[in-house]
Write a protein that holds these residues in place. Sequence first.
Motif, PDB file in Angstrom:
ATOM      1  N   ILE A  48      36.835 -17.459  47.169  1.00 23.36           N
ATOM      2  CA  ILE A  48      36.929 -16.023  46.903  1.00 23.36           C
ATOM      3  C   ILE A  48      37.702 -15.840  45.599  1.00 23.36           C
ATOM      4  O   ILE A  48      38.868 -16.200  45.511  1.00 23.36           O
ATOM      5  N   LYS A  49      37.027 -15.321  44.605  1.00 21.08           N
ATOM      6  CA  LYS A  49      37.613 -15.159  43.270  1.00 21.08           C
ATOM      7  C   LYS A  49      37.821 -13.687  42.945  1.00 21.08           C
ATOM      8  O   LYS A  49      36.979 -12.857  43.277  1.00 21.08           O
ATOM      9  N   ARG A  50      38.908 -13.406  42.260  1.00 22.39           N
ATOM     10  CA  ARG A  50      39.146 -12.049  41.774  1.00 22.39           C
ATOM     11  C   ARG A  50      38.252 -11.823  40.568  1.00 22.39           C
ATOM     12  O   ARG A  50      38.175 -12.667  39.672  1.00 22.39           O
ATOM     13  N   LEU A  51      37.573 -10.714  40.548  1.00 20.47           N
ATOM     14  CA  LEU A  51      36.630 -10.440  39.474  1.00 20.47           C
ATOM     15  C   LEU A  51      37.372  -9.901  38.253  1.00 20.47           C
ATOM     16  O   LEU A  51      37.423  -8.705  38.007  1.00 20.47           O
ATOM     17  N   THR A  52      38.004 -10.814  37.514  1.00 23.80           N
ATOM     18  CA  THR A  52      38.668 -10.441  36.260  1.00 23.80           C
ATOM     19  C   THR A  52      37.631 -10.527  35.146  1.00 23.80           C
ATOM     20  O   THR A  52      36.556 -11.092  35.322  1.00 23.80           O
ATOM     21  N   LYS A  53      37.985 -10.016  33.990  1.00 21.94           N
ATOM     22  CA  LYS A  53      37.078 -10.079  32.845  1.00 21.94           C
ATOM     23  C   LYS A  53      36.762 -11.543  32.512  1.00 21.94           C
ATOM     24  O   LYS A  53      35.608 -11.910  32.299  1.00 21.94           O
ATOM     25  N   ALA A  54      37.790 -12.398  32.494  1.00 20.80           N
ATOM     26  CA  ALA A  54      37.600 -13.816  32.180  1.00 20.80           C
ATOM     27  C   ALA A  54      36.720 -14.508  33.221  1.00 20.80           C
ATOM     28  O   ALA A  54      35.812 -15.268  32.870  1.00 20.80           O
ATOM     29  N   ASN A  55      36.977 -14.224  34.511  1.00 18.90           N
ATOM     30  CA  ASN A  55      36.167 -14.830  35.569  1.00 18.90           C
ATOM     31  C   ASN A  55      34.725 -14.348  35.498  1.00 18.90           C
ATOM     32  O   ASN A  55      33.799 -15.117  35.724  1.00 18.90           O
ATOM     33  N   LYS A  56      34.535 -13.057  35.195  1.00 17.41           N
ATOM     34  CA  LYS A  56      33.179 -12.519  35.087  1.00 17.41           C
ATOM     35  C   LYS A  56      32.439 -13.209  33.940  1.00 17.41           C
ATOM     36  O   LYS A  56      31.271 -13.576  34.081  1.00 17.41           O
ATOM     37  N   GLU A  57      33.127 -13.423  32.825  1.00 21.07           N
ATOM     38  CA  GLU A  57      32.503 -14.111  31.683  1.00 21.07           C
ATOM     39  C   GLU A  57      32.118 -15.544  32.057  1.00 21.07           C
ATOM     40  O   GLU A  57      31.047 -16.018  31.702  1.00 21.07           O
ATOM     41  N   LYS A  58      32.999 -16.234  32.797  1.00 18.42           N
ATOM     42  CA  LYS A  58      32.688 -17.604  33.233  1.00 18.42           C
ATOM     43  C   LYS A  58      31.462 -17.614  34.141  1.00 18.42           C
ATOM     44  O   LYS A  58      30.570 -18.434  33.984  1.00 18.42           O
ATOM     45  N   LEU A  59      31.448 -16.699  35.112  1.00 16.51           N
ATOM     46  CA  LEU A  59      30.326 -16.631  36.049  1.00 16.51           C
ATOM     47  C   LEU A  59      29.026 -16.302  35.320  1.00 16.51           C
ATOM     48  O   LEU A  59      27.982 -16.890  35.599  1.00 16.51           O
ATOM     49  N   ASP A  60      29.093 -15.347  34.386  1.00 11.80           N
ATOM     50  CA  ASP A  60      27.903 -14.974  33.615  1.00 11.80           C
ATOM     51  C   ASP A  60      27.383 -16.144  32.780  1.00 11.80           C
ATOM     52  O   ASP A  60      26.192 -16.261  32.525  1.00 11.80           O
ATOM     53  N   ALA A  61      28.309 -17.035  32.358  1.00 13.67           N
ATOM     54  CA  ALA A  61      27.928 -18.196  31.547  1.00 13.67           C
ATOM     55  C   ALA A  61      27.494 -19.369  32.429  1.00 13.67           C
ATOM     56  O   ALA A  61      27.177 -20.443  31.929  1.00 13.67           O
ATOM     57  N   GLY A  62      27.513 -19.165  33.747  1.00 12.22           N
ATOM     58  CA  GLY A  62      27.101 -20.221  34.662  1.00 12.22           C
ATOM     59  C   GLY A  62      28.186 -21.250  34.941  1.00 12.22           C
ATOM     60  O   GLY A  62      27.923 -22.309  35.486  1.00 12.22           O
ATOM     61  N   LEU A  63      29.437 -20.928  34.575  1.00 17.70           N
ATOM     62  CA  LEU A  63      30.547 -21.843  34.812  1.00 17.70           C
ATOM     63  C   LEU A  63      31.191 -21.551  36.164  1.00 17.70           C
ATOM     64  O   LEU A  63      31.132 -20.427  36.666  1.00 17.70           O
ATOM     65  N   GLU A  64      31.832 -22.573  36.724  1.00 18.48           N
ATOM     66  CA  GLU A  64      32.499 -22.397  38.012  1.00 18.48           C
ATOM     67  C   GLU A  64      33.895 -21.836  37.806  1.00 18.48           C
ATOM     68  O   GLU A  64      34.596 -22.235  36.881  1.00 18.48           O
ATOM     69  N   VAL A  65      34.290 -20.917  38.671  1.00 16.71           N
ATOM     70  CA  VAL A  65      35.646 -20.373  38.652  1.00 16.71           C
ATOM     71  C   VAL A  65      36.369 -21.025  39.822  1.00 16.71           C
ATOM     72  O   VAL A  65      35.932 -20.924  40.961  1.00 16.71           O
ATOM     73  N   THR A  66      37.464 -21.716  39.537  1.00 13.45           N
ATOM     74  CA  THR A  66      38.143 -22.464  40.591  1.00 13.45           C
ATOM     75  C   THR A  66      39.521 -21.893  40.901  1.00 13.45           C
ATOM     76  O   THR A  66      40.142 -21.248  40.069  1.00 13.45           O
ATOM     77  N   SER A  67      39.954 -22.149  42.111  1.00  7.73           N
ATOM     78  CA  SER A  67      41.314 -21.832  42.543  1.00  7.73           C
ATOM     79  C   SER A  67      41.653 -22.838  43.626  1.00  7.73           C
ATOM     80  O   SER A  67      40.826 -23.653  44.005  1.00  7.73           O
ATOM     81  N   ARG A  68      42.883 -22.798  44.126  1.00  9.40           N
ATOM     82  CA  ARG A  68      43.265 -23.754  45.161  1.00  9.40           C
ATOM     83  C   ARG A  68      43.934 -23.032  46.317  1.00  9.40           C
ATOM     84  O   ARG A  68      44.456 -21.932  46.169  1.00  9.40           O
ATOM     85  N   LEU A  69      43.880 -23.682  47.471  1.00 10.39           N
ATOM     86  CA  LEU A  69      44.551 -23.137  48.652  1.00 10.39           C
ATOM     87  C   LEU A  69      46.051 -23.252  48.475  1.00 10.39           C
ATOM     88  O   LEU A  69      46.530 -24.185  47.832  1.00 10.39           O
TER      89      LEU A  69
END
Length: 154
Positions: A127-148
Amino acid sequence: PVIPRPCTFPMKLWLLVNSPCVHSVRWDARGEGLFIDQGLFEQELLGVGLTAAGEEELFKTKNFGSIVRQLNLYGFHKLTLSPASSTVGSRPRPATAGADTSYADGPLHHFWNPHFRYGRPDLLVKIKRLTKANKEKLDAGLEVTSRLPDDLQY
């Protein structure tokens, strides 16, 4: 019991929906979504109206709209309630003695996220927060990662 102060909104939500002390947030009957009783949530968790003295604030807001905004930022979708679905908002586990399954305090909201499931805390990292940077990564087909958080590492 005191709920620990987790670092992310989805983790806070996970602890709330699984806490036997919290009555305003519950799993839906299938354990694939959650019901939030707005009036009770405002009283119980946002400190609107009556609250326990000295309780630490879990959220930095008293505005329910801000909670809905966070849900949206983390990819939760509001589902339309049918009259029948609002009566089955109990946890997908055996009912505890005296558990109240009715909602009488305010509007009932049903939210869903594909990575927020009963019994699956391991999915929370997706579950990722939809920030501008994360949205750009997702739009570019990149994975957005986080950790427990450390207490949920496997």
